[in-house]
Design a protein around this motif. Structure first.
Motif, short mmCIF file in Angstrom:
data_model
loop_
_atom_site.label_atom_id
_atom_site.label_comp_id
_atom_site.label_asym_id
_atom_site.label_seq_id
_atom_site.Cartn_x
_atom_site.Cartn_y
_atom_site.Cartn_z
N CYS A 335 0.81 -1.23 0.00
CA CYS A 335 0.00 0.00 0.00
C CYS A 335 0.84 1.27 0.00
CB CYS A 335 -0.97 0.02 1.18
SG CYS A 335 -0.16 0.27 2.79
N GLY A 336 2.16 1.15 0.21
CA GLY A 336 3.02 2.32 0.20
C GLY A 336 3.10 3.07 1.51
N GLU A 337 2.40 2.58 2.53
CA GLU A 337 2.44 3.25 3.85
C GLU A 337 3.82 3.02 4.49
OE1 GLU A 337 0.85 5.52 6.87
OE2 GLU A 337 -0.40 4.80 5.21
N ARG A 338 4.35 4.07 5.09
CA ARG A 338 5.64 3.93 5.76
C ARG A 338 5.43 3.80 7.26
NH1 ARG A 338 11.28 7.04 4.69
NH2 ARG A 338 12.51 5.88 6.21
N LEU A 339 5.97 2.73 7.83
CA LEU A 339 5.83 2.49 9.26
C LEU A 339 6.78 3.39 10.03
CD1 LEU A 339 5.45 -1.39 9.45
CD2 LEU A 339 3.73 0.35 9.02
N VAL A 340 6.48 3.58 11.30
CA VAL A 340 7.26 4.50 12.12
C VAL A 340 8.06 3.73 13.17
CG1 VAL A 340 5.55 6.33 11.81
CG2 VAL A 340 5.41 4.85 13.83
N CYS A 341 9.04 4.41 13.72
CA CYS A 341 9.82 3.87 14.83
C CYS A 341 9.28 4.48 16.12
CB CYS A 341 11.30 4.21 14.65
SG CYS A 341 12.35 3.54 15.94
#
Length: 569
Positions: A335-341
């Motif tokens: 989906c192109g979503e970028r996960l976070v830290c």
């Protein structure tokens, strides 16, 4: 109701155990001081000791006192007594899941011809076997449950005080007869009597309610667990998710997903199936809002520390659900979503280091560990800590100093530090065996001169030392140790897996030397994005070589997610 279940319920109604569990004690009974399940023992002998032979008098032995019996003789006499022999036989039945033989032994022990006093251990073995058979064998479930309740009634009549293990088996018997209310009643009365229930005590009632599709009953069990300080694990959370999803209780599913995020982080296949089934359901399509305040969503993200907002389902309509992988930067390939830290609060790290110290000095020689802390304050901090025993034995039965040294150089290049990482080894490793070889002596001398080698003392567990050093220095930890054994279970905190995820460096070796696998720049935990999408990490691919699989669930259109995407509903 099925014929077998009806027969089981009918069989249970007249049993003494049912009456004892759910009726008030008669007025002529003396109340016990502890549990409300048992009366005082009527026998003059103890349930756990053999009947001692009469003590000889001075006259019996010609005026000389008898030789005192040693511990070994007393243990042998106990083993060879009828009670001891029965205990051994029941233990073997328990090991082999042999209920028929155990019941024959029980019937012989309670027969008037040759009675054997039964102890708590005897009864617990019998009840455990009955509850196992009742839960696992549908054909004999009713009969096994009936015998279990009869044995428990006999136990109460004998005045043998039940413990947590006893009542867990009774709860399992109730659950096996499809009576979650009875199983839950056992837990409630046990807690009221001052005996702390454990997770396994709640399991029978919780799973029985979930199997019966009774979400309200399962919710009551969960609330009782919370009040008792008992934390559910993944099987319990998966069962709660499933029953609430089946009942289309969207808000409860939302709450439980976040509870799973906090307690479990990555999910197994069974839980993943429950999550996917929810997102594909009609109830999930209908859950959510068309409009929301982006400012409140951002406030929720900041308040939660990142990776979730907790403001409820966002959006309306069907979800697109499928499996995906993350690239090295944490971008979903679907989906192109970028996960976070997700950041760790520094105060949590300090508290964890303190708890590590308390545990370590209880299990290690106190002076030895305090000496290490003093050494670390003088020579630290370090950018990296190496579990040298784990690294030196990687894919080899013989310890390799050169292998450790290659990792020392590799991690120093990663940290870009002029200082060597801390190398922790047991003293035996640095003073004998391969350490005596001239080449290895040179390596050890280099580490010592740099102030980077700490040799743990004889009898110590070096795991405490390298873990404490890495936590207190807030450094990377180079080890392939999965940190799942008893020592790490003692930590008993949700902080540890979060810390490990952000600090552990794993390694592999090839002909070109070591390859370091650094912590990912994103958190491997259930994440809820600001647009309402969800990404759930699974344990599939949970190793160095195979990419981890994620559940990607979003309401983005295929056009938003990229050309050529095919929606999966």
């Amino acid at each position: 109701m099925g014929v077998a279940a009806a027969a089981a319920r009918a069989a249970l109604r007249p049993t003494a155990a049912t009456l004892l569990l759910f009726s008030r004690p008669h007025q002529h009974r003396r109340a016990t001081q502890h549990l409300p399940f048992a009366r005082r023992r009527r026998h003059s002998y103890s349930s756990t000791a053999t009947v001692a032979a009469p003590t000889p008098t001075l006259g019996d032995s010609g005026g000389e006192a008898p030789e005192p019996e040693g511990k070994a003789a007393r243990r042998r006499r106990a083993r060879e007594s009828p009670e001891g022999l029965l205990r051994h036989q029941l233990d073997m039945c328990s090991r082999n899941a042999d209920l028929p033989t155990a019941l024959r032994l029980y019937d012989a022990a309670v027969s008037p011809e040759s009675p054997v006093p039964l102890s708590l251990h005897h009864y617990n073995c019998l009840l455990y076997l009955c509850s196992n058979a009742a839960a696992s064998d549908p054909d004999s479930s009713a009969a096994a449950a009936q015998r279990g309740f009869d044995i428990f009634a006999r136990m109460e009549a004998d005045g043998v005080q039940p413990n947590e293990a006893t009542l867990t088996s009774v709860a399992r018997l109730a659950a096996a007869t499809r009576d979650p209310a009875m199983a839950f009643s056992v837990v409630r009365r046990m807690a009221a009597a001052g005996v702390p229930p454990r997770l396994r005590t709640y399991g029978p009632a919780l799973f029985a309610y979930c199997d019966a599709k009774d979400a309200d009953g399962a919710g009551q069990v969960e609330a009782h667990m919370d009040a008792s300080g008992v934390v559910p694990e993944e099987p319990e959370l998966a069962a709660l998710l499933r029953v609430n999803a089946d009942k289309a209780r969207a808000e409860e599913v939302y709450r439980l997903l976040h509870r799973t995020r906090a307690l479990v982080r990555q999910v197994c296949d069974t839980t993943a199936q429950a999550v996917e089934a929810w997102f594909r359901s009609d109830a999930a399509s209908e859950a959510g809002v068309d409009k929301w305040d982006p400012r409140k969503i951002k406030e929720g993200v900041v308040k939660g520390g990142g990776g979730w907002h907790g403001q409820g389902w966002l959006g309306k309509g069907p979800w697109s659900v499928g499996t995906s992988e993350m690239d090295k930067d944490g971008t979903c390939q679907r989906c192109g979503e970028r996960l976070v830290c997700i950041d760790i609060d520094p105060s949590e790290t300090d508290n964890f280091a303190s708890s590590l110290t308390e545990l370590a000095i209880k299990r290690e020689a106190r002076d030895d560990f305090l000496c290490f802390q003093s050494w670390l304050r003088r020579h630290g901090p370090f950018d990296a800590v190496i579990d040298a025993a784990n690294v030196g034995l990687y894919n080899s039965k013989a310890f390799s100093f050169s292998q450790v040294n290659s990792v020392v150089n590799a991690i120093q290049r990663v940290t870009k530090s002029k200082k060597l990482p801390l190398i922790i080894l047991h003293r035996n490793r640095v003073s004998g065996g391969p350490a005596k070889a001239p080449f290895n002596q040179k390596i050890l001398e280099g580490w010592r001169n740099a102030g980077a080698l700490y040799a743990t003392p004889p009898g110590s567990n070096d795991d405490w030392y390298w873990l404490y050093a890495a936590v207190s220095c807030r450094s990377l930890l180079v080890t392939n140790d999965e940190m799942r054994d008893h020592l790490f279970q003692l930590l008993g905190t949700s902080f540890f897996p979060r810390w490990k995820e952000k600090h552990q460096v794993r390694l592999t070796f090839s002909g070109r030397g070591p390859t370091l696998h650094l912590p990912p720049p994103y958190s491997i935990v259930i994440q809820e994005s600001e647009d309402g999408s969800w990404h759930v990490p699974t344990t599939t691919g949970d190793d160095i070589e195979k990419p981890r699989q994620w559940i990607c669930s979003t309401r983005k259109s295929s056009k938003q997610m990229g050309h050529g995407f095919q929606c999966i509903f």
